[in-house]
Design an enzyme around this catalytic site. Structure first.
Site, PDB file in Angstrom:
ATOM      1  N   ASP A 195       3.555 -22.338  -9.399  1.00  0.00           N
ATOM      2  CA  ASP A 195       4.240 -21.322  -8.512  1.00  0.00           C
ATOM      3  C   ASP A 195       4.688 -22.094  -7.234  1.00  0.00           C
ATOM      4  OD1 ASP A 195       5.214 -18.784  -7.421  1.00  0.00           O
ATOM      5  OD2 ASP A 195       4.320 -17.694  -9.406  1.00  0.00           O
ATOM      6  N   HIS A 214       7.153 -23.942  -8.380  1.00  0.00           N
ATOM      7  CA  HIS A 214       8.339 -23.426  -7.905  1.00  0.00           C
ATOM      8  C   HIS A 214       9.305 -23.806  -6.888  1.00  0.00           C
ATOM      9  CE1 HIS A 214       7.262 -19.804 -10.553  1.00  0.00           C
ATOM     10  NE2 HIS A 214       7.406 -20.809 -11.308  1.00  0.00           N
TER      11      HIS A 214
END
Length: 367
Positions: free
Chosen positions: A206, A228
């Site tokens: 993430d 991410h």
């Protein structure tokens, strides 16, 4: 002579009858240096110690290694391997707090969340209830440095404080790449003034950094892999919805969904201002090299930007590198008039396909 013997005997009786000093008083009298081998012991007595050593602690299931009441100026050192029992709960597994606190580790130490026991591909979106790893909350003028953290069940560091320095931290959640790791944000920052993250080395699933609110935040010298990207947002619908004076610089993002991004929530209010992304290298980005969008809702983009969270005084300088063949180098989706005063220079991202869905690109920027 008889009197002297009686006097000595009486003195001996008094000494024997005197109560033994408490464990707490012993710690204070010995200069407040303490070594703990259990979480309960550490949590209960940390406030009495100036130098705290946490040695091979196995934290019981459902409990927090709570060091939030450490005395001003304390140094906390992790030794050996710190582990945690399994339970479905919200956590956190560790909590720090206090004024002028220093958290560090001995050579070879590791804090292992053994996250595979919770990983199910759903993160915080369902499935097992997973504990957040480390709360660094209510810290003032404090430093966390040199920690090696691995296999977090979900988010790693939640940071809330003033003048907080996180230096040379390694977060290795790479085991989660093929084993259901999800929502393993490295650093979530909110409601803070003065957070300085330097030299982080992150492998996760993430955001490497997610700034949800706060000001005077720096993120420099980082390597972010597999997640991410480096993010601001989503901004909106929180207790605090202002982000200002942020610098992200001299960092590399590799094999991630996004390089750098700013996202604001559709229909919400707030502001993002004074943000600089500078000297950022991108390698093999899978979705978007640079993505700035004002259309998030329910955790995803809608394609319909709104204007309630303006993004102003943004500098993107020297963002270079490559994206994958199906990725987009730059994607900008702004509401009408809600993105302004941008400086855009030295942006060179190869590969991928140019987007034809950008909207309301501010003067000076390109999509």
């Amino acid at each position: 002579m008889h009197f002297q013997l009686l006097g000595l005997a009486a003195l001996g009786s008094l000494a024997a009858a005197a109560p033994a000093p408490s464990r707490t008083s012993e710690l204070v009298e010995r200069g407040s240096s303490c070594t703990f081998t259990s979480a309960a012991q550490a949590s209960a007595s940390a406030k009495s110690c100036s130098n705290i050593v946490l040695k091979n602690i196995a934290v019981p299931a459902g409990e927090t290694l709570d060091l939030s009441k450490a005395k001003d100026g304390a140094t906390i050192t992790f030794e050996g391997t710190t582990t945690f029992g399994y339970k479905e709960w919200k956590g956190p597994l560790i909590r720090f707090g206090g004024n002028k606190i220093t958290v560090t580790q001995a050579a070879g130490a590791v804090i292992d969340g053994q996250g595979s026991r919770w990983w199910d591909g759903k993160g915080t979106n369902g499935g097992k209830t997973k504990p957040k790893f480390i709360y660094a909350h209510k810290l003032q003028s404090s430093t966390i440095k040199g920690l090696h953290v691995k296999n977090s069940p979900v988010q790693v560091f939640s940071v809330q404080g003033n003048d907080v320095h996180l230096t040379d931290i390694t977060i290795d959640n790479s085991d989660g790449d093929n084993n259901g790791g999800h929502n393993t944000d490295a650093f979530d920052v909110s409601e803070s003034n003065g957070v300085y993250i330097t030299g982080a080395n992150v492998k996760n699933q993430d955001d490497c950094l997610a700034i949800n609110s706060g000001e005077n935040i720096e993120f420099t010298g980082a390597t972010c892999s597999g997640g991410h990207g480096i993010s601001i947002g989503s901004i909106g619908n929180r207790d605090s919805n202002t982000v200002k004076n942020v610098k992200v610089a001299d960092s590399t993002v590799v094999d991630s969904d996004n390089g750098i991004r700013i996202k604001t929530i559709s229909g919400a209010t707030g502001s993002v201002s004074g943000v600089t992304y500078e000297n950022i290298t991108l390698k093999n980005i899978k979705k978007n090299g640079i993505v700035i969008e004002q259309d998030y809702k329910n955790g995803g983009p809608t394609g319909k930007p709104t204007t309630g969270v303006p993004i102003t005084d943004l500098t993107v300088n020297g963002v270079t590198g490559s994206v994958a063949s199906k990725a987009t180098p730059v994607y900008i989706l702004c509401g009408k008039g809600s993105c302004s005063d941008w400086t855009w220079k030295g942006v060179s991202i190869s590969g991928g396909k140019k987007s034809d869905k950008c909207q309301n690109i501010p003067s000076g920027a390109s999509c």
